[in-house]
Design an enzyme around this catalytic site. Sequence first.
Site, PDB file in Angstrom:
ATOM      1  N   LYS A  36       0.816  -1.225   0.000  1.00 17.19           N
ATOM      2  CA  LYS A  36       0.000   0.000   0.000  1.00 17.19           C
ATOM      3  C   LYS A  36       0.843   1.266   0.000  1.00 17.19           C
ATOM      4  O   LYS A  36       0.594   2.191  -0.775  1.00 17.19           O
ATOM      5  CB  LYS A  36      -0.920   0.027   1.230  1.00 17.19           C
ATOM      6  CG  LYS A  36      -1.953  -1.061   1.301  1.00 17.19           C
ATOM      7  CD  LYS A  36      -2.878  -0.870   2.493  1.00 17.19           C
ATOM      8  CE  LYS A  36      -2.190  -0.968   3.848  1.00 17.19           C
ATOM      9  NZ  LYS A  36      -1.629  -2.315   4.102  1.00 17.19           N
ATOM     10  N   ASN A  42      -3.168   6.617   5.810  1.00 17.31           N
ATOM     11  CA  ASN A  42      -2.598   5.691   6.782  1.00 17.31           C
ATOM     12  C   ASN A  42      -1.064   5.711   6.800  1.00 17.31           C
ATOM     13  O   ASN A  42      -0.449   5.276   7.762  1.00 17.31           O
ATOM     14  CB  ASN A  42      -3.090   4.273   6.468  1.00 17.31           C
ATOM     15  CG  ASN A  42      -2.829   3.289   7.578  1.00 17.31           C
ATOM     16  OD1 ASN A  42      -3.201   3.512   8.725  1.00 17.31           O
ATOM     17  ND2 ASN A  42      -2.178   2.186   7.249  1.00 17.31           N
ATOM     18  N   HIS A  77      -3.973  -9.671  10.112  1.00 11.95           N
ATOM     19  CA  HIS A  77      -4.933  -9.117  11.074  1.00 11.95           C
ATOM     20  C   HIS A  77      -6.029 -10.113  11.447  1.00 11.95           C
ATOM     21  O   HIS A  77      -7.154  -9.718  11.773  1.00 11.95           O
ATOM     22  CB  HIS A  77      -5.566  -7.828  10.526  1.00 11.95           C
ATOM     23  CG  HIS A  77      -4.564  -6.753  10.230  1.00 11.95           C
ATOM     24  ND1 HIS A  77      -3.719  -6.243  11.191  1.00 11.95           N
ATOM     25  CD2 HIS A  77      -4.253  -6.104   9.070  1.00 11.95           C
ATOM     26  CE1 HIS A  77      -2.943  -5.324  10.642  1.00 11.95           C
ATOM     27  NE2 HIS A  77      -3.239  -5.228   9.360  1.00 11.95           N
TER      28      HIS A  77
END
Length: 461
Positions: A120, A143, A190
């Site tokens: 990302k 982010n 996650h």
Amino acid sequence: MKTIRDKHITVVGLGKTGQALAGFLNARGAKVTAVDRSPESALGDIPARLRRAGVEVVLGEHDPAAFESSDLIVLSPGVPHTLESVVRAQNAGVPVTGEIELASWFIHTPIVAVTGTNGKTTVTRLIGEMLNASGLNAFVGGNLGTPLISYAHGPMDADVVVAEISSFQLDTADMFHPGVGVLLNITADHLDRYPNLRAYGRSKAKIFARQTRADIAVLNRGDDLIMELTRDIAAAKCLFNQEEDAACGAWIENAQMRVKTPEHGEMTIAATEVPLPGRHNMENATAAALAALAAGASREGVLRGLREFVADPHRLQFVGRFHGVDYYDDSKATNVDAVVRAVAAVSFPVVLILGGRDKGGGYEDLVPVVKDRVRALVLLGEASAAIERELGGLVQSVRTDSMDAAVAAAADLAEAGNTVLLSPACASFDLYDNYAQRGEDFQRAVKQTGKRADGSQADNT
């Protein structure tokens, strides 16, 4: 709720984004309460600064009644929307949102949003470089650095906003509407927060939920879960990692990247133009090119932005060569898929340093690459025992209790022509504040080990 003046708004979490949220809302006339479970001693001067500005600050365990009396609750990116106090308030009728959703209510600049398990930050920054090299003014944040709410708090004078977006941020998105959305990959990560991979993937795919037929979705054709989850989205699709020519898409052929759009035609980019190692970074470059072209970049700007790109630290960063052994810092590789890509990108045999805080995904997907390319494993941190159970029988493995010991063990195991690679497949929070601190400690230990070996500097730094 787009009217915030005089509303009682609770901001949960006082990290960088939480502070920016509190400042933004306070400046617009909201009655802001900022809450954080940390004690005041752990937050430095942050509580005092916010109180001086007129923000109420409540620290320690959350009071559910305070949440339920709010007009709106805004979560910082790292705060789970499943938090008991948040769920209770939501069930009582209190709306709950997150930072990117709130920021999007006030931002009218076109948005390019990038998400995925890995890559990302690289792709977000590449898109920004390509747009800037095309003569546009791109704000790059989200982010990866400057929160979107900070952009909304400023003059908002960019031509394009390019934002890295996490699944945590998308969990609370509702009206967030990027004109160009990018989904790079979905692999196990996650799973300490999501019940399974599909649930995690659904959060990622929310990036396209508000797109229309006028918008662009840049998707990884080689990821079956992505293609399934985005089958019915409204946006026009541009697919990278294709196996063949397409009207809008990108593919890799004979060490060349082919990128094609209806507006710009086809362009060919040699692999040597990508200043980043590994096939996965060629895929990242093609995804970035498709998104940048869709957002207004020129062909020349795409090429210039790619050629001049400098990667962030701790992403397959070359540290040095000592006694013919190359050392790489890939501390940002906090999941198994990132490690697979890293091991494939460097010269082998590899002495691989793994470990940290387990994220719930297992390590079995490392078996093929360990068998094929890894000489030995050096294990560090809380997950050492779990990793050893799954992988320890494949190659020699050594458990260590510090980065100094891990690097020393790796140096002993490596021979000239080998690579020592820190690519942990785990979070860093067992021993470090963040992955960057872990990477810096690795680099320090590598350089000290090299100097101790013969009193010399690296062969090539």
